[in-house]
Design a protein around this motif. Structure first.
Motif, mmCIF file in Angstrom:
data_model
loop_
_atom_site.group_PDB
_atom_site.id
_atom_site.type_symbol
_atom_site.label_atom_id
_atom_site.label_comp_id
_atom_site.label_asym_id
_atom_site.label_seq_id
_atom_site.Cartn_x
_atom_site.Cartn_y
_atom_site.Cartn_z
ATOM 1 N N THR A 143 0.788 -1.396 0.197
ATOM 2 C CA THR A 143 0.106 0.273 0.324
ATOM 3 C C THR A 143 0.961 1.270 0.267
ATOM 4 O OG1 THR A 143 0.221 -0.062 2.386
ATOM 5 C CG2 THR A 143 -1.882 -1.249 1.272
ATOM 6 N N THR A 144 2.023 1.080 -0.138
ATOM 7 C CA THR A 144 3.152 2.010 0.008
ATOM 8 C C THR A 144 4.237 1.842 -0.077
ATOM 9 O OG1 THR A 144 4.079 3.990 1.228
ATOM 10 C CG2 THR A 144 4.335 1.561 2.356
ATOM 11 N N ARG A 145 5.037 2.963 -0.834
ATOM 12 C CA ARG A 145 6.204 2.840 -1.838
ATOM 13 C C ARG A 145 7.337 2.797 -1.014
ATOM 14 N NH1 ARG A 145 6.878 5.758 -6.337
ATOM 15 N NH2 ARG A 145 8.049 5.028 -6.852
ATOM 16 N N LEU A 146 7.485 2.963 0.570
ATOM 17 C CA LEU A 146 8.044 3.938 1.298
ATOM 18 C C LEU A 146 7.673 3.405 3.056
ATOM 19 C CD1 LEU A 146 11.506 4.701 2.367
ATOM 20 C CD2 LEU A 146 10.648 7.090 2.495
ATOM 21 N N ILE A 153 11.089 0.951 -1.711
ATOM 22 C CA ILE A 153 11.862 1.265 -0.381
ATOM 23 C C ILE A 153 11.717 0.434 0.541
ATOM 24 C CG2 ILE A 153 13.675 2.814 0.595
ATOM 25 C CD1 ILE A 153 13.327 4.172 -1.858
ATOM 26 N N LEU A 154 12.274 0.214 1.406
ATOM 27 C CA LEU A 154 11.789 -1.067 2.681
ATOM 28 C C LEU A 154 13.559 0.002 3.323
ATOM 29 C CD1 LEU A 154 11.024 -2.161 5.021
ATOM 30 C CD2 LEU A 154 12.030 -4.623 3.909
ATOM 31 N N ALA A 155 13.177 1.124 3.995
ATOM 32 C CA ALA A 155 14.304 0.977 5.364
ATOM 33 C C ALA A 155 14.352 0.580 6.472
ATOM 34 C CB ALA A 155 14.045 3.050 4.741
ATOM 35 N N THR A 156 15.327 0.952 6.897
ATOM 36 C CA THR A 156 15.150 0.340 8.570
ATOM 37 C C THR A 156 16.722 1.765 8.877
ATOM 38 O OG1 THR A 156 17.735 -0.465 8.527
ATOM 39 C CG2 THR A 156 16.185 -1.626 8.407
ATOM 40 N N SER A 157 15.699 2.650 10.161
ATOM 41 C CA SER A 157 15.954 3.662 10.243
ATOM 42 C C SER A 157 15.669 3.269 12.183
ATOM 43 C CB SER A 157 15.991 4.709 10.230
ATOM 44 O OG SER A 157 16.519 6.137 10.989
ATOM 45 N N ARG A 158 16.630 4.210 13.199
ATOM 46 C CA ARG A 158 16.467 4.642 14.719
ATOM 47 C C ARG A 158 15.388 6.426 14.411
ATOM 48 N NH1 ARG A 158 21.894 3.349 17.929
ATOM 49 N NH2 ARG A 158 21.889 1.286 17.143
ATOM 50 N N GLU A 159 15.071 6.318 13.549
ATOM 51 C CA GLU A 159 14.772 7.790 13.558
ATOM 52 C C GLU A 159 13.705 7.971 11.416
ATOM 53 O OE1 GLU A 159 16.090 11.092 14.269
ATOM 54 O OE2 GLU A 159 17.738 10.159 14.961
ATOM 55 N N ALA A 205 7.299 12.467 2.622
ATOM 56 C CA ALA A 205 6.507 13.013 2.270
ATOM 57 C C ALA A 205 5.587 11.116 2.136
ATOM 58 C CB ALA A 205 5.917 13.875 1.251
ATOM 59 N N GLY A 206 4.324 10.651 2.596
ATOM 60 C CA GLY A 206 4.137 9.343 2.337
ATOM 61 C C GLY A 206 5.243 8.760 2.655
ATOM 62 N N GLU A 207 5.699 8.498 3.849
ATOM 63 C CA GLU A 207 6.495 7.477 4.085
ATOM 64 C C GLU A 207 6.011 6.594 5.584
ATOM 65 O OE1 GLU A 207 10.327 6.933 6.935
ATOM 66 O OE2 GLU A 207 9.810 8.793 6.740
ATOM 67 N N GLN A 208 5.393 5.550 5.076
ATOM 68 C CA GLN A 208 5.025 5.200 6.314
ATOM 69 C C GLN A 208 6.054 4.040 7.233
ATOM 70 O OE1 GLN A 208 1.111 3.576 6.332
ATOM 71 N NE2 GLN A 208 2.171 3.588 8.263
ATOM 72 N N LEU A 209 5.005 4.313 7.916
ATOM 73 C CA LEU A 209 6.580 3.625 9.444
ATOM 74 C C LEU A 209 5.826 2.569 10.519
ATOM 75 C CD1 LEU A 209 7.337 7.133 11.768
ATOM 76 C CD2 LEU A 209 8.730 6.096 9.704
ATOM 77 N N MET A 210 6.747 1.777 10.443
ATOM 78 C CA MET A 210 6.147 0.471 11.783
ATOM 79 C C MET A 210 7.045 0.444 12.257
ATOM 80 S SD MET A 210 6.474 -3.352 9.631
ATOM 81 C CE MET A 210 6.121 -4.528 10.865
ATOM 82 N N THR A 211 6.860 1.132 13.746
ATOM 83 C CA THR A 211 7.942 0.185 14.891
ATOM 84 C C THR A 211 8.357 -0.998 15.305
ATOM 85 O OG1 THR A 211 6.968 2.618 15.618
ATOM 86 C CG2 THR A 211 8.553 0.600 17.234
#
Length: 782
Positions: free
Chosen positions: A35-38, A147-153, A158-164
């Protein structure tokens, strides 16, 4: 995200341990990616973001026809290197120049414009601004990329979906039911069995196991570090010793967040269990960036009193304690520290007062490597030097940065810059709008302005790199400065370099007589000095000038260049000499021999992942096709060439053969007509890099026994129609819309086509259709 039956593409690293738990997280991440591109996975250090990202990527990789690509950012200290690092991870082994002044991110994004791929950016937190800019640029330009990113922050795009990503769940109390295994407990048991095969969670130790996991807050890295100790300690003993580390840490700094305290305590305890020699090796190995091998460990971390076998024992001890990761890289084993553990080692090194000494020894190690690579370049180990220097790029960057940031060390950076010239095609990833080799050369020249042979050499090396990217005016200024300096300090070697590169500049201007005169003088000087590298490169430039300029050309120089290459078993050099000889043969009218030679060259280029050389070979193959009247094939080859140039960002690399290129294109347009030429050109440009080689070498993949190459005989009418749409670049969804059929029906047809033709990718279908739906020997003129 359309599914096909092709084999998964990409570069996902092999994972040696099983994936435990996270079923809900895997499901959620997969849903979010649809559902998201980032999608950015966030969480504390050691919580398992990278491992989760890799498992997600593995689970969805068949949904991305152009692959799932992993980019490890832990080795990068400067966002300038991000576009080049991503390009290298994608397999773009040639230079990545910007075109028309475009920014590096823009050049990278345009190379992905027609791709359907998943890009994993791992450990973004220290490069947030650069990662955000890259993500925005790629996602804005390439609609098929996710894009699938890993980050502490969060990246903040714009459009970024976060998953903790949370720690693994741990129950407050143990359950009596041994069939109910909580993820944290399962991970501890799984990792413990790797070091203590008889370990099991039993009614007797279950309470202690749960208490230990709870003490570790369910943080996977902390659990894995603790599990190592179960080889020699009981669960209760491990918990007791961890409690001591917690008390020390909390007393030392009560402001540290609880989960960071947990990880720090686990690492502290691992450190306390190391011998003094292992502790020193841990601290000193933190100077490496991106890993190291035994030879580098001996040179950087070794002590006079530590024998080689003892060092191997110390390295093995750190591997056993899960401090070092041991990775198989072809013929060599490499070691690497996880980022959290490397950061801990850096703190230890800084506190020891030995940091400058360690970093200086690290720099000296890699300065020696590039000097050895230069000294032995024209020889049997070109493939090994290519492999090694690609692996060591993070360490080379770290060595250059130390030299340029530490007072009194800049001249060593200048010396390293001078050694880059032989293998310059590996040093052209784009940084700050200029290729990386020039980025370092210009910084080193600015930091060390005094007259010296090292400065003179760095000037002409920088000029060569400037010529390589088409910056002829800048190259001319650098050569002029180098010439004046070389004369003032009586540096004959650099003066010879100025002669050769001045000849190459004349070659690019099509002043072939002046080119031959200047390069010929340089060749005589190199031979008198016994400089094998210089002799070979001068022969190559002289052969090109002769091949392109003389009418008819003389093959003697190219034959001599080839003989020198083979004498020293230098395979990459041989590939270049074969290119020279092929052009000579074509100019002499022997297109059949030219074709054999250029294909031999192309096969060698493939071994070295030399994208630049592959592009140059494809160019000559297009000339040969035009000379033989195979106009459609010629146009397709020109398109494939353009695809390679677009990927590496460097059409200016063909400037010395620009005239021949223009003549070939004009002839093909006249023969085919503008519309037919453009269609064939586009079909060639759409070929994937791997399929370009298959197409160019005419290595037709396996068909069903007895089948003709004619697509109408191999495929049904509908399959032939769909194969044609694939060759035109359509996705399954686009095919379904065009033919007014269900998407699943389109997918089934594609799977049948792949099976019938014995292929594994859509690109192979496109390549096959390009060859077979239009006659190869099209000699008609429209």
């Amino acid at each position: 995200m359309a599914r096909t039956s092709r084999q998964p593409a990409g570069n996902l690293p092999a994972v040696l341990t099983s994936f435990v738990g996270r079923r809900d997280e895997l499901s959620e991440a997969r849903h979010l990616l649809s559902t998201t591109r980032l999608l950015t996975l966030t969480g504390v250090g050691g919580v398992g973001k990278t491992r989760l990202a890799l498992q997600v990527a593995k689970n969805v990789q068949r949904s991305f026809p152009d692959g799932t690509w992993f980019v490890d950012l832990t080795t990068l200290d400067d966002g300038l290197f991000l576009p080049g690092t991503v390009a290298a991870a994608l397999g773009h082994h040639g230079p990545a120049f910007s075109q028309d002044g475009k920014a590096p991110v823009e050049t990278l994004a345009e190379s992905l414009v027609d791709k359907e791929m998943l890009l994993i950016l791992d450990n973004c937190e220290h490069l947030l601004e650069s990662c955000a800019a890259l993500a925005h640029g790629v996602l804005s330009t390439a609609p098929g990329v996710r894009i699938l990113a890993t980050s502490r922050e969060p990246l903040g795009v714009a459009g970024e979906q976060l998953m903790t990503v949370l720690p693994l769940p741990v129950p407050e109390v143990a359950t009596a039911d041994l069939d109910v295994v909580e993820p944290a407990v399962a991970l501890l048991a799984e990792r413990a069995r790797l070091v203590a095969p008889g370990f099991a969670v039993t009614p007797e130790n279950r309470d202690s196991v749960v208490a230990l996991c709870r003490r570790l807050d369910g943080i996977p890295l902390a659990i894995e570090l603790a599990a190592v100790r179960l080889r020699v300690l009981s669960v209760e003993q491990v918990t007791e010793r961890l409690d001591d580390s917690f008390r020390l840490l909390t007393t030392a700094d009560p402001t540290v967040p609880p989960r960071r305290q947990t990880l720090r305590a686990a690492i502290d305890w691992s450190y306390q269990l190391c011998s003094p020699e292992e502790r020193r090796l841990w601290a000193w190995s933190s100077v490496f960036s991106g890993g190291f091998d035994l030879e580098a460990a001996e040179e950087v971390c070794g002590l006079p009193c530590v024998a080689r076998d003892d060092l191997v024992t110390l390295l093995s001890g750190l591997v056993d304690k899960s401090v070092l990761l041991c990775e198989d890289q072809g013929p060599h084993v490499r070691y690497r520290l996880l980022e959290s553990i490397r950061g801990y080692g850096r703190e230890l090194l800084a506190e020891s007062g030995e940091e400058k000494t360690a970093r200086r020894r690290h720099r000296d190690c890699y300065a020696r490597q590039v000097a050895d690579a230069e000294a032995n370049w024209v020889g049997p180990d070109q493939a090994e030097w290519t492999r090694r220097l690609w692996l060591e790029v993070p360490n080379l960057r770290a060595a250059m940065e130390f030299s340029l940031s530490e007072p009194g060390e800049a001249c060593r950076a200048l010396e390293m810059t001078g050694s880059f010239w032989c293998h310059r095609f590996m040093w052209n990833s784009l940084q700050s709008g200029v290729p990386e080799g020039r980025y370092w050369a210009e910084r080193a020249l600015a930091a060390c302005p005094g007259p010296s042979p090292a400065r003179a050499k760095a000037l002409w090396v920088n000029a060569w790199l400037a010529q390589s990217e088409g910056e002829w005016a800048a190259a001319s200024r650098l050569l002029e400065e180098c010439g004046v300096l070389a004369e003032s300090i009586h540096d004959d070697t650099s003066a010879t370099g100025v002669l050769q590169l001045s000849g190459y500049a004349a070659l690019a201007r099509r002043d072939y007589e002046r080119a031959k005169s200047l390069v010929g003088q340089a060749l005589a000087r190199y031979r008198a000095a016994g400089d094998l590298n210089g002799e070979w490169y001068a022969l190559h430039h002289l052969a090109v000038a002769t091949a392109l300029g003389d009418d008819p050309p003389v093959e003697d120089i190219a034959e001599e260049c080839l003989a020198l290459s083979r004498k020293h078993r230098a395979r990459w050099s041989e590939s270049v000499a074969l290119w020279d000889l092929s052009v000579c043969a074509l100019r002499l009218g022997d297109s059949r021999r030219a074709g054999r030679l250029i294909k031999d060259s192309l096969r060698l280029k493939k071994i070295f992942n030399d994208d630049l050389g592959i592009g140059q070979c494809l160019e000559v193959l297009a000339w040969i096709a035009q000379a033989e009247g195979r106009h459609n094939l010629g146009a397709q080859l020109l398109g494939a060439t353009e695809g390679i140039w677009h990927m590496i960002g460097g059409p200016r690399w063909r400037q010395p053969m620009r005239h021949q290129h223009d003549q070939c294109e004009a002839g093909l347009r006249t023969a085919l007509g503008g519309e037919a030429f453009d269609s064939a050109f586009r079909s060639g440009m759409r070929l994937a890099p791997d399929d370009v080689l298959t197409f160019a070498l005419q290595e037709t993949p396996t068909r069903e026994p007895g089948r003709s190459a004619d697509s109408s005989q191999v495929l049904t009418r509908r399959e032939n129609e769909i194969a044609g749409l694939i060759a035109d670049g359509m996705s399954n969804k686009g095919i379904a819309q065009t033919l007014v059929i269900a998407p699943r029906t389109a997918e089934s047809h594609v799977e049948n086509i792949l099976k019938k033709l014995g292929f594994t990718s859509r690109s192979q279908i496109a390549s096959w259709m390009i060859r077979h739906r239009v006659p190869q020997d099209d000699k008609t003129t429209k």
